[in-house]
Write a protein that holds these residues in place. Structure first.
Motif, PDB file in Angstrom:
ATOM      1  N   UNK A 211       0.835  -1.198   0.000  1.00 12.36           N
ATOM      2  CA  UNK A 211       0.000   0.000   0.000  1.00 12.36           C
ATOM      3  C   UNK A 211       0.875   1.255   0.000  1.00 12.36           C
ATOM      4  N   UNK A 212       0.513   2.224  -0.841  1.00 11.13           N
ATOM      5  CA  UNK A 212       1.266   3.462  -0.909  1.00 11.13           C
ATOM      6  C   UNK A 212       2.420   3.439  -1.888  1.00 11.13           C
ATOM      7  N   UNK A 213       2.574   2.340  -2.632  1.00 10.16           N
ATOM      8  CA  UNK A 213       3.683   2.253  -3.589  1.00 10.16           C
ATOM      9  C   UNK A 213       3.499   3.206  -4.754  1.00 10.16           C
ATOM     10  N   UNK A 214       2.260   3.501  -5.105  1.00 10.29           N
ATOM     11  CA  UNK A 214       1.983   4.398  -6.232  1.00 10.29           C
ATOM     12  C   UNK A 214       0.663   5.112  -5.973  1.00 10.29           C
ATOM     13  N   UNK A 215       0.460   6.209  -6.708  1.00 13.58           N
ATOM     14  CA  UNK A 215      -0.715   7.038  -6.453  1.00 13.58           C
ATOM     15  C   UNK A 215      -1.813   6.943  -7.478  1.00 13.58           C
ATOM     16  N   UNK A 216      -1.570   6.246  -8.597  1.00 11.04           N
ATOM     17  CA  UNK A 216      -2.576   6.145  -9.636  1.00 11.04           C
ATOM     18  C   UNK A 216      -2.082   5.271 -10.767  1.00 11.04           C
ATOM     19  N   UNK A 217      -2.830   5.279 -11.863  1.00  7.34           N
ATOM     20  CA  UNK A 217      -2.510   4.411 -12.997  1.00  7.34           C
ATOM     21  C   UNK A 217      -2.393   5.225 -14.281  1.00  7.34           C
ATOM     22  N   UNK A 218      -1.532   4.768 -15.181  1.00  4.49           N
ATOM     23  CA  UNK A 218      -1.460   5.327 -16.523  1.00  4.49           C
ATOM     24  C   UNK A 218      -1.591   4.168 -17.510  1.00  4.49           C
ATOM     25  N   UNK A 219      -2.561   4.277 -18.405  1.00  2.00           N
ATOM     26  CA  UNK A 219      -2.822   3.229 -19.389  1.00  2.00           C
ATOM     27  C   UNK A 219      -2.023   3.502 -20.653  1.00  2.00           C
ATOM     28  N   UNK A 220      -1.158   2.567 -21.009  1.00  2.00           N
ATOM     29  CA  UNK A 220      -0.299   2.715 -22.180  1.00  2.00           C
ATOM     30  C   UNK A 220      -0.488   1.531 -23.120  1.00  2.00           C
ATOM     31  N   UNK A 221       0.016   1.678 -24.359  1.00  2.00           N
ATOM     32  CA  UNK A 221       0.064   0.564 -25.289  1.00  2.00           C
ATOM     33  C   UNK A 221      -1.162   0.359 -26.142  1.00  2.00           C
ATOM     34  N   UNK A 222      -2.069   1.363 -26.205  1.00  4.90           N
ATOM     35  CA  UNK A 222      -3.230   1.243 -27.082  1.00  4.90           C
ATOM     36  C   UNK A 222      -2.935   1.768 -28.486  1.00  4.90           C
ATOM     37  N   UNK A 223      -1.954   2.637 -28.606  1.00  2.00           N
ATOM     38  CA  UNK A 223      -1.626   3.272 -29.885  1.00  2.00           C
ATOM     39  C   UNK A 223      -0.160   3.708 -29.839  1.00  2.00           C
ATOM     40  N   UNK A 224       0.335   4.224 -30.951  1.00  3.33           N
ATOM     41  CA  UNK A 224       1.740   4.650 -31.020  1.00  3.33           C
ATOM     42  C   UNK A 224       1.856   6.167 -31.033  1.00  3.33           C
ATOM     43  N   UNK A 225       0.868   6.846 -30.442  1.00  2.00           N
ATOM     44  CA  UNK A 225       0.845   8.302 -30.294  1.00  2.00           C
ATOM     45  C   UNK A 225       0.626   9.011 -31.630  1.00  2.00           C
ATOM     46  N   UNK A 226       0.620  10.343 -31.590  1.00  2.00           N
ATOM     47  CA  UNK A 226       0.346  11.110 -32.787  1.00  2.00           C
ATOM     48  C   UNK A 226      -1.063  10.853 -33.312  1.00  2.00           C
ATOM     49  N   UNK A 227      -1.209  10.913 -34.630  1.00  2.00           N
ATOM     50  CA  UNK A 227      -2.519  10.760 -35.254  1.00  2.00           C
ATOM     51  C   UNK A 227      -3.086   9.355 -35.128  1.00  2.00           C
ATOM     52  N   UNK A 228      -2.246   8.377 -34.754  1.00  4.83           N
ATOM     53  CA  UNK A 228      -2.752   7.005 -34.611  1.00  4.83           C
ATOM     54  C   UNK A 228      -3.853   6.912 -33.564  1.00  4.83           C
ATOM     55  N   UNK A 229      -3.808   7.785 -32.549  1.00  9.35           N
ATOM     56  CA  UNK A 229      -4.847   7.757 -31.511  1.00  9.35           C
ATOM     57  C   UNK A 229      -6.171   8.295 -32.021  1.00  9.35           C
ATOM     58  N   UNK A 230      -6.141   9.119 -33.070  1.00  9.90           N
ATOM     59  CA  UNK A 230      -7.384   9.702 -33.583  1.00  9.90           C
ATOM     60  C   UNK A 230      -8.152   8.744 -34.483  1.00  9.90           C
ATOM     61  N   UNK A 231      -7.500   7.666 -34.923  1.00  9.47           N
ATOM     62  CA  UNK A 231      -8.153   6.755 -35.869  1.00  9.47           C
ATOM     63  C   UNK A 231      -8.314   5.341 -35.313  1.00  9.47           C
ATOM     64  N   UNK A 232      -7.993   5.153 -34.040  1.00  8.01           N
ATOM     65  CA  UNK A 232      -8.132   3.795 -33.499  1.00  8.01           C
ATOM     66  C   UNK A 232      -9.599   3.392 -33.407  1.00  8.01           C
ATOM     67  N   UNK A 233      -9.822   2.116 -33.399  1.00  6.69           N
ATOM     68  CA  UNK A 233     -11.173   1.556 -33.388  1.00  6.69           C
ATOM     69  C   UNK A 233     -11.695   1.490 -31.955  1.00  6.69           C
ATOM     70  N   UNK A 234     -12.627   2.373 -31.638  1.00 10.50           N
ATOM     71  CA  UNK A 234     -13.157   2.431 -30.276  1.00 10.50           C
ATOM     72  C   UNK A 234     -13.868   1.145 -29.884  1.00 10.50           C
ATOM     73  N   UNK A 235     -14.410   0.424 -30.861  1.00 12.13           N
ATOM     74  CA  UNK A 235     -15.104  -0.830 -30.544  1.00 12.13           C
ATOM     75  C   UNK A 235     -14.145  -1.891 -30.020  1.00 12.13           C
ATOM     76  N   UNK A 236     -12.863  -1.748 -30.310  1.00  9.14           N
ATOM     77  CA  UNK A 236     -11.850  -2.650 -29.765  1.00  9.14           C
ATOM     78  C   UNK A 236     -11.278  -2.108 -28.460  1.00  9.14           C
ATOM     79  N   UNK A 237     -11.130  -0.780 -28.398  1.00 10.64           N
ATOM     80  CA  UNK A 237     -10.529  -0.147 -27.221  1.00 10.64           C
ATOM     81  C   UNK A 237     -11.413  -0.231 -25.986  1.00 10.64           C
ATOM     82  N   UNK A 238     -12.673   0.126 -26.133  1.00 13.59           N
ATOM     83  CA  UNK A 238     -13.543   0.295 -24.965  1.00 13.59           C
ATOM     84  C   UNK A 238     -13.766  -0.992 -24.169  1.00 13.59           C
ATOM     85  N   UNK A 239     -13.951  -2.151 -24.794  1.00 13.65           N
ATOM     86  CA  UNK A 239     -14.092  -3.373 -23.988  1.00 13.65           C
ATOM     87  C   UNK A 239     -12.841  -3.693 -23.168  1.00 13.65           C
TER      88      UNK A 239
END
Length: 417
Positions: A211-239
């Motif tokens: 307990x207390x090792x960290x204060x929150x979470x950061x979700x990584x690895x869904x896209x490679x940043x830049x414009x790739x995040x604007x075109x990802x398939x939300x139907x795959x991401x959201x589940x």
């Protein structure tokens, strides 16, 4: 760091307040972090940002890939009462340090068992967990993410995804053991691409820590940043996100960096995500797009993104967005901004950035208000269809004449004022 949930509903996500430092005012979530490059808001000086965008202290999103060169200087900057935000010219603002620039595509590859590649302006650097913690200790951010392998997306093979989880666990073993040497709040990275088993393994490793090792979470690895995040398939991401959220405790904030579209952002908030950034506003500006989508019921909007390069607006003397009270819309017209594009004037992207940031910050204020009255589904539907019958497209098409990176410093043309 302390996170307090003020409102939690089944359909509208959650409202919270993030207290990062003692004595600093809490910031309401869902929270929009201000993306920076090299410690600067792209195209805007600190004075212009604070006088023409917002006077309210913000949470600055700094990236090691663009400020790594500052670590040596900061190590010698012996000022106990002044931190990283003071050093970059934003006193009074808090900051979070991430690894990768969400505005630019991160190159794939270069992964080694004990080394994480860091792509900087000088080229690829090799980053061990030890070196990373030394740099974090020098930079002294208010919040920092754990070192992770996020080189995955929807197309990544199962083997690559598993390696990202295994390498991240190895990096984090070292960071958990040495975090006491850094007086900053750690965010535990959750990786694993689009594989529910891999994501669960990553979450399990974080939950096993004391307990207390960290204060929150950061979700990584869904896209490679830049414009790739604007075109990802939300139907795959959201589940995948929904699967992860169900395994996490409520009292820790959850960050999802990247240029997610306004619609995807709303859907992520509905699932319980808390922290986002302004990289979408930047990606629009750098590709000569003004944000014109509406989040006001019954307001008529013809397009969610106004293409400044379109010759159809060369004699359009209306503002970028009707009823917008930002500097760009109050003092300038579509025709003028189009002229600035045609003549390669730096003032063009400056005015776009002022407008896009102002509009996106107002959007997040509307989001918080809608959650407070349990109306996020209605806002999501409005943004999805823009008072029309069909779903609108928020992806950002790259412009061949992308603005030179040499113009992204702290300059500001006097004509904008």
């Amino acid at each position: 760091m302390k996170f307090v949930i003020e409102s939690l509903t089944k359909n509208s996500g959650r409202l919270g307040r993030l207290h990062i430092k003692d004595g600093a005012p809490g910031q309401r979530t869902p929270l929009l972090m201000q993306t920076t490059k090299g410690g600067s808001i792209p195209y805007l000086s600190a004075d212009v940002f604070e006088s023409h965008v917002t006077e309210t202290p913000q949470l600055l999103e700094l990236t090691l890939s663009t400020i790594d060169h500052m670590s040596e200087a900061l190590a010698q900057w012996n000022s106990a009462d002044r931190g990283l935000s003071d050093y970059i010219g934003f006193p009074g603002h808090l900051n979070v340090l991430l690894l990768r620039d969400p505005c630019e595509t991160t190159p794939a590859g270069g992964n080694d068992r004990d080394i994480q590649p860091l792509f900087t302006r000088r080229g690829k650097e090799s980053l061990s967990a030890q070196r990373y913690m030394e740099m974090v200790a020098s930079l002294r951010p208010d919040i920092y993410q754990g070192l992770c392998d996020a080189d995955t997306n929807a197309e990544s093979a199962k083997k690559r995804v598993q390696k990202s989880v295994d390498r991240t666990e190895k990096f984090m073993h070292y960071i958990y053991e040495h975090k006491s040497k850094v007086d900053s709040t750690l965010l535990a990275p959750i990786v694993g691409g689009y594989n529910t088993f891999a994501r669960t393994q990553s979450i399990k490793h974080a939950l096993e820590q004391p307990s207390g090792s960290y204060g929150g979470y950061v979700f990584e690895g869904f896209h490679t940043n830049g414009l790739s995040a604007t075109i990802l398939d939300a139907s795959k991401l959201l589940p995948i996100v929904e699967h992860c959220v169900g395994q996490l405790e409520e009292e820790k904030p959850r960050m999802v960096p990247g240029a997610y579209t306004p619609l995807t952002t709303l859907e992520l908030i509905g699932l319980g995500m808390d922290l986002f950034d302004t990289s979408y506003a930047y990606c629009a500006a750098v590709n000569f797009k003004a944000l014109t989508f509406t989040f006001v019921q019954d307001e008529v909007v013809h397009v969610p993104l106004l293409d400044i390069t379109d010759d159809a607006i060369k004699e359009d003397f209306s503002p970028l967005l009707k009823n917008c009270d930002c500097l760009s819309c109050q003092k300038h017209t579509r025709a003028y901004v189009h002229h600035l594009y045609k003549t390669n004037e730096l003032l063009g992207p400056i005015l776009l950035m002022v407008h896009n940031l102002h509009h996106y910050m107002a959007f997040f204020e509307a989001i918080r208000e809608s959650i407070a009255r349990d109306g996020l589904p209605q806002l999501t539907e409005l943004v999805r269809r823009q008072n029309g019958d069909s779903q609108v497209d928020y992806s950002i098409a790259p412009n061949r004449k992308v603005i030179s990176k040499a113009t992204m410093g702290k300059g500001f043309a006097a004509a904008a004022v």
